[in-house]
Write an enzyme that holds these catalytic residues in place. Structure first.
Site, PDB file in Angstrom:
ATOM      1  N   ASP A 287       0.847  -1.194   0.000  1.00 34.26           N
ATOM      2  CA  ASP A 287       0.000   0.000   0.000  1.00 34.26           C
ATOM      3  C   ASP A 287       0.885   1.247   0.000  1.00 34.26           C
ATOM      4  OD1 ASP A 287      -2.331   1.808   0.604  1.00 34.26           O
ATOM      5  OD2 ASP A 287      -3.318  -0.108   0.958  1.00 34.26           O
ATOM      6  N   HIS A 327      -4.716   5.875   3.403  1.00 37.65           N
ATOM      7  CA  HIS A 327      -5.217   4.591   2.936  1.00 37.65           C
ATOM      8  C   HIS A 327      -4.404   3.417   3.475  1.00 37.65           C
ATOM      9  CE1 HIS A 327      -6.240   1.308   0.106  1.00 37.65           C
ATOM     10  NE2 HIS A 327      -7.386   1.934  -0.023  1.00 37.65           N
ATOM     11  N   SER A 501     -11.572  -2.124   0.082  1.00 37.73           N
ATOM     12  CA  SER A 501     -10.232  -1.855   0.622  1.00 37.73           C
ATOM     13  C   SER A 501     -10.125  -2.233   2.082  1.00 37.73           C
ATOM     14  CB  SER A 501      -9.904  -0.360   0.489  1.00 37.73           C
ATOM     15  OG  SER A 501      -9.335  -0.050  -0.745  1.00 37.73           O
TER      16      SER A 501
END
Length: 807
Positions: A287, A327, A501
């Site tokens: 990520d 994120h 996600s």
């Protein structure tokens, strides 16, 4: 004419701003524009520019207004603050002409549903302005001399030799299998495809994170007071050697993981988990990075980082999260965070990349495999899971995915990973309202010999989220809707995170938990690929999932960690007795992402002085609407229990429980103390605060603009803004002008003409109110612009708020 623009910053949000202006006054110019546009035309289109550059977009708007008339071009902004235009025209279909307008990237018909338009990512719009880039597969990767000659040829054909190019290597060797990121013209691509050293050419795959946040009114609300059942037996592995613990008042997604069959999630508050969940295991999270010492072991974040060369070339620091809205940190915290995570004592390996190129992900996979193959890491092979919350390219199926150069290279790396016995978990994607079936790599590569674990997203009651992609390649679902995670701003919690996600890391966390058991629940004699298959099969089995709902006769299997009612009782989990009306629930916050909010001080006053004093418990419930036709329009409600009688709340109960919602919600990074409301349940009664008016994204400071039109001795001015004058129709500002006028003792007929005051609310182009007023400067020495900016500043009364009306 002088235009003064006060610098303003809007909080980034995910929900959509309404297209039309709900507060336009009937006599306003903006109202007339929209009315004419909507009644004189037959078709409407939305035109999106490539850039956010103010000057360029101003020029584009001038061109559009010249082509289609000013009244037919209306400016708007999307949920992320990006500008676009609604173009109305009755002279036929203007799509081709709009596409031909310099600076316009995408044109979509207004007839498309809003959620469908919203699914087209901004990144895809901007990429259309760049030359196409390609991935190239070498003919013979074992022939180093040939691949060197092929690379030299490819370099000679690139339209830009300065771009970053990824090399695909055969893992564990120096052999080059291909390249990605090379820009070619159409002519050059044809020459490359014909070259003897090239096996295949595909357009380079780009990616998008699987985070969404639909408007709350599109979400399915939980059904209270009943359990979800699938009618089957519930098997668990032998837990006699396991020790269980609970996390009180945990996130709803965590509680759902430990929800036994034949129970009601609405009656549960605690997450029950194996005390050593994830001990001695490793989760590689591919990520944007992870940053948050409160959630992760500090040494893990700083030392256990694998960073791609491209990320390094962009100046990114290994220990930081460079992703949008944290994120990577959120995904990591959900997998193994101390507060928000499933496998709470697993070790994080952050695999940091920029995230938008499939070629970089393939390179990251190579680096993961190389790391696992190190002699000192051999003990990890049976204790490791890899997770990716992203997908690349689109509108592919299994066969076309494997035919794509990037798909083939990706699939080979995944098979190398599986040969080590390491499972790979990824998100199914959030494009379900456009493409219902999984359609991106790596997810579409899943098959018998490529046992990718694809994870979808469900609501807490088990219904699938519409945006979540599915199909025969889906492995399992988890609750990734409206969850909490760790922000990269250490110590802060991000609420209302949604998307596949955040479902995928939960499955990775459960796998790591099982790997930490003394006796793993799958066949421990299985190795390599067979071991990965066994893990995938177990995750899908009744021992690790159960169907909360059925949809189109297809059971929706949702993640479960095997906790039973007896185990919940054993650890003293807080499970309410009887129906769910007996459960007090901590406030559930709507979130500022809805763009419906007001100030806490305003809502406190309404609660104390208007709604609660009028509360009449004898009627069993009450609703109240206040400040209608203003930005702070709000509804308060107290709803009676659906089952059985409960003690009637008092006026003080009303105040206390509504205030509790305000105090609990919207507490992070919110200097203006905006409140978007929410609901809670106390003694069976439901308390609700629901702001009604659509507004711009919640600002961190008051904002305003100012424009003067001067004559020789008199003139007028217009001020428009947002974030203040929220509900009083500007009376506090008008009073300040009257006070200023009197204090300066202007001669009669001079100074501010407050009799000409004209104020109104309108949601348009980032502002939500405007007013105009005349003035006279005859026989006075005062600088009217300086006086005006001072009055605005005094009224806003916010540190750092500056308005300077300059010549």
């Amino acid at each position: 004419m002088i235009r003064i623009v006060l610098l303003f910053l809007f909080v980034s949000v995910i929900s959509a701003i309404q297209v039309f202006d709900p507060w336009n006054r009937d006599n306003s110019e903006s109202s007339n524009t929209i009315t004419q546009a909507s009644t004189n035309v037959t078709k409407s289109y939305f035109a999106y520019p490539y850039t956010d550059d103010f000057a360029k977009n101003s020029a584009i708007q001038t061109v559009l207004e010249a082509k289609y008339h000013e009244k037919n071009v209306v400016q708007h902004r999307d949920a992320d603050g990006h500008l676009y235009w609604r173009v109305c025209w009755d002279g036929g279909n203007p799509t081709n002409d709009l596409h031909a307008t310099e600076g316009i990237g995408i044109v979509l018909p207004e007839s498309w549903p809003e959620d469908k338009r919203r699914s087209w990512k901004r990144s895809n719009q901007i990429q259309r302005n760049e030359p196409k880039r390609y991935s190239i597969l070498a003919k013979d990767s074992t022939n180093d001399e040939e691949t060197k000659q092929t690379r030299d040829f490819l370099n000679s054909k690139m339209s830009d030799a300065s771009v970053y190019v990824w090399e695909y290597h055969t893992p564990g060797t120096s052999h080059i299998e291909g390249w990605s990121g090379m820009p070619f013209t159409d002519t050059a691509r044809a020459e490359v495809e014909a070259y003897s050293g090239v096996e295949r050419v595909s357009e380079a795959a780009t990616g998008e994170e699987d985070r969404i946040l639909p408007p709350r009114n599109e979400r399915q609300q939980p059904t209270k007071g009943r359990a979800r059942r699938n009618g089957g037996s519930q098997k668990t592995n032998d837990k006699r050697s396991l020790s269980w613990d609970k996390q009180e008042n945990a996130g709803r997604n965590l509680v759902m993981i430990s929800q036994p069959q034949d129970t009601d999630l609405n009656k549960m508050k605690d997450f029950v988990f194996e005390k050593n969940a994830g001990k001695g295991t490793w989760i590689y999270i591919i990520d944007s990075g992870a940053d948050g010492d409160h959630e992760f072991n500090a040494e893990s974040v700083e030392k256990n980082v694998i960073q791609t060369p491209y990320s390094k070339s962009q100046g990114q620091k290994p220990e930081e999260d460079d992703g949008t809205n944290s994120h990577g940190t959120v995904a990591g915290s959900i997998a193994l965070g101390r507060k928000h995570g499933v496998a709470k004592v697993a070790t994080l390996i952050s695999v940091k990349l920029v995230r938008n190129k499939a070629s970089e992900f393939i390179q990251a996979l190579e680096m993961v495999i190389d790391d696992l193959n190190k002699p000192e890491n051999q003990q990890r092979l049976s204790k490791t899971v890899v997770v990716l919350s992203q997908g690349y390219v689109g509108q592919l199926n299994h066969d076309s995915g494997w035919q794509h150069v990037d798909g083939q290279e990706m699939g080979r790396r995944l098979q190398d990973l599986f040969a080590l016995g390491v499972p790979f978990v990824t998100s199914s994607g959030n494009r379900g309202e456009l493409f219902e079936i999984i359609d991106r790599i790596p997810s579409v590569l899943a098959d018998e010999n490529t046992p990718i674990i694809n994870v979808g997203n469900v609501y807490p009651e088990g219904d699938r989220v519409k945006a979540s992609q599915r199909g025969p390649q889906l492995t399992i679902d988890a609750n990734g809707e409206d969850v909490e995670g760790q922000s990269k701003e250490d110590g802060k919690t991000l609420e209302h995170q949604s998307g596949t996600s955040f479902a995928a890391p939960q499955v990775a966390g459960i796998i790591a938990t099982y790997m930490g058991y003394d006796n793993v629940p799958w066949d421990k004699d299985q190795t390599m690929l067979d071991r990965v298959k066994a893990i995938k099969n177990y995750i899908q089995s009744d021992s690790s999932s159960w169907a909360r709902q059925k949809e189109k006769n297809e059971p929706v299997k949702v993640l479960w960690n095997g906790v039973t009612k007896d185990i919940r009782n054993q650890v003293g989990a807080h499970d309410c007795e009887g129906d769910s009306n007996n459960c007090d629930q901590k406030p559930r916050c709507t979130g500022l992402g809805t763009n419906k909010y007001g100030t806490q001080s305003t809502y406190d006053t309404l609660i104390d002085q208007s709604f609660c004093p009028d509360w009449n418990p004898s009627n069993g419930g009450v609703n109240g609407s206040f400040l209608q036709s203003t930005p702070e329009s709000v509804n308060f409600a107290i709803i009676a229990p659906t089952n059985g009688q409960r003690a009637l709340p008092t006026g003080e109960d009303c105040k206390k429980n509504l205030r509790a919602i305000l105090d609990a919600c919207d507490t992070e990074d919110n200097p203006m103390n905006w409140k978007a409301g929410g609901d809670s349940q106390v003694d069976g009664w439901t308390y609700q605060i629901a702001p009604q008016s659509d507004r711009p994204p919640a600002p961190k400071n008051p904002i305003a603009w100012c424009k003067f039109q001067e004559g020789e001795k008199d003139g007028s001015f217009r001020v428009w803004g947002a974030g203040w004058l929220n509900s009083g129709f500007g009376h506090e500002l008008k009073d300040k002008f009257i006070e200023q006028d009197g204090g300066l003792a202007f001669p009669d007929g001079h100074g501010y003409d407050t009799g000409s005051w004209d104020f109104g609310y309108e949601l348009r182009n980032g502002h939500e109110w405007t007013f105009t007023m005349d003035y006279s400067l005859a026989f006075t020495p005062f600088n009217i612009k300086g006086l005006t900016s001072g009055v605005l500043k005094d009224t806003a009364n916010f540190d750092g708020f500056e308005v300077t009306c300059e010549d």
